[in-house]
Design an enzyme around this catalytic site. Sequence first.
Site, PDB file in Angstrom:
ATOM      1  N   SER A 189       0.844  -1.192   0.000  1.00 13.93           N
ATOM      2  CA  SER A 189       0.000   0.000   0.000  1.00 13.93           C
ATOM      3  C   SER A 189       0.884   1.248   0.000  1.00 13.93           C
ATOM      4  CB  SER A 189      -0.963  -0.034   1.199  1.00 13.93           C
ATOM      5  OG  SER A 189      -1.948   0.960   1.109  1.00 13.93           O
TER       6      SER A 189
ATOM      7  N   ARG B 296     -12.805   7.296   7.507  1.00 15.98           N
ATOM      8  CA  ARG B 296     -12.408   5.909   7.725  1.00 15.98           C
ATOM      9  C   ARG B 296     -13.408   4.947   7.104  1.00 15.98           C
ATOM     10  NH1 ARG B 296      -8.265   2.444   8.167  1.00 15.98           N
ATOM     11  NH2 ARG B 296      -8.657   0.753   9.629  1.00 15.98           N
TER      12      ARG B 296
ATOM     13  N   ASP C 188      -8.222  -6.605  -5.213  1.00 19.93           N
ATOM     14  CA  ASP C 188      -7.954  -5.251  -4.730  1.00 19.93           C
ATOM     15  C   ASP C 188      -8.690  -4.230  -5.597  1.00 19.93           C
ATOM     16  OD1 ASP C 188      -6.861  -2.860  -3.792  1.00 19.93           O
ATOM     17  OD2 ASP C 188      -4.820  -3.658  -3.678  1.00 19.93           O
TER      18      ASP C 188
ATOM     19  N   HIS D 125      -7.953  -5.201  -0.921  1.00 22.77           N
ATOM     20  CA  HIS D 125      -6.658  -4.566  -0.687  1.00 22.77           C
ATOM     21  C   HIS D 125      -5.982  -5.091   0.569  1.00 22.77           C
ATOM     22  CE1 HIS D 125      -3.570  -1.510  -0.795  1.00 22.77           C
ATOM     23  NE2 HIS D 125      -3.936  -1.055   0.384  1.00 22.77           N
ATOM     24  N   ASP D 126      -6.762  -5.366   1.603  1.00 18.21           N
ATOM     25  CA  ASP D 126      -6.187  -5.854   2.859  1.00 18.21           C
ATOM     26  C   ASP D 126      -5.575  -7.238   2.732  1.00 18.21           C
ATOM     27  OD1 ASP D 126      -6.660  -3.562   4.251  1.00 18.21           O
ATOM     28  OD2 ASP D 126      -8.300  -4.341   5.475  1.00 18.21           O
TER      29      ASP D 126
END
Length: 408
Positions: free
Chosen positions: A187, A259, A355, A385-386
């Site tokens: 990232s 967030r 992702d 993505h994580d």
Amino acid sequence: MAVDVGSAREVAESVRAVAAALPAARTAAPPPATGAWREGDPAGRRRFADVGDLPLQLGGVLPRVRLAYETWGGGGPPAAPPALGEHAPPPAPHDGGAGGEGHPTPGWWPELVGPGKALDTDRFFVVAANVLGGCQGSTGPASRRPGSAQPWGSAFPRITVGDQVAAEVRLADALGIARFVAVLGGSMGGMRSLEWAVAQPDRVGAALVLATCAASTADQIGAQSAQITAVVSDPGWHGGDYHDLPAGQGPHTGLGLARRLAHLSYRSGAELQERFGRTAQPGEDPLAPVHPGRFAVQSYLDHHAAKLVHRFDAGSYVALTDALNTWDVGLGRGGTDAALAAARTPMVVAAVDSDRLYPVADSARTAASPAAVGGLRVISSTAGHDGFLVEAEQIAPLVREVLTLGSR
């Protein structure tokens, strides 16, 4: 940093309206104005290095920069080859190990960093620094401005990923490290790995460039700018000078909204559907005609928002997100493709197939560089993505490969 948010009054009213519609934070106490680590807080494993005045890529000089960092492994160089682990926001410079005093959460790569693991701290001296602009001990909006008792706040200048790496180069100098065997990150940490590989080829043996891009796209800039707008439109933002307000009076609503927006890009739609679907949060009715409750996925996002406002700083969020927007490895190097074509540090480039923040095509562009070894590696994951954080079994061989390449 100037951000075009349209009519400040209209946006502030929109934020208030959204806040009124959200459930009350399920916490025992209101969050502090900033969740930043501050002088007097437990240091934990942090060490600190003063790296001097730093010229900035977009103009100006940031005076008396300090980086917080941690190290693992005995002896240090030259007894053990050094490697640099690059974190992504919002974690602290805590790559491995458990949480504890000074570290509210465990390390962000606990299955990869440690004795006998892929990044073996019995063999390597591992360094991780809290990124410039962060809020866990390094110079950032929440840290004290030199010559003043006040935090930087609204006076903190714009920084870039290039500036962050320039500060880390200074840290390496302070630690007596002439060359890292490898720089590894995903990232935003992958951006810094790529910047190291291109900007400092004589000081990096090899780089792991994971789940990232060589230059931010319009889609990424748009989504990230929406997060910035959510923060700076919060009435608790006070132009960026909120750090010394009482608990509960900082820009918590805006930071929580940012967030939530970000977290939706961190996970895949398929995973969210599989985990939550249209399930109601236990004890709540999202279809009630009056005062509806939440779907489970809403509760999930609320949970992550509440966690962040207690352990992060809104000013750092804005500064780091702005750095994501301006990221381009070709800045000052004749363009992205020219910089990638000229790279000579061996790189292992990997993407996560699900992702949606940094799609596979972004990594494919980097993997087309002559310096990329073995072409693009694709990690299979439903986590989105994580996946760069959770797919340790697939990432571990890439870590070992990079360390082998850098040790030659």
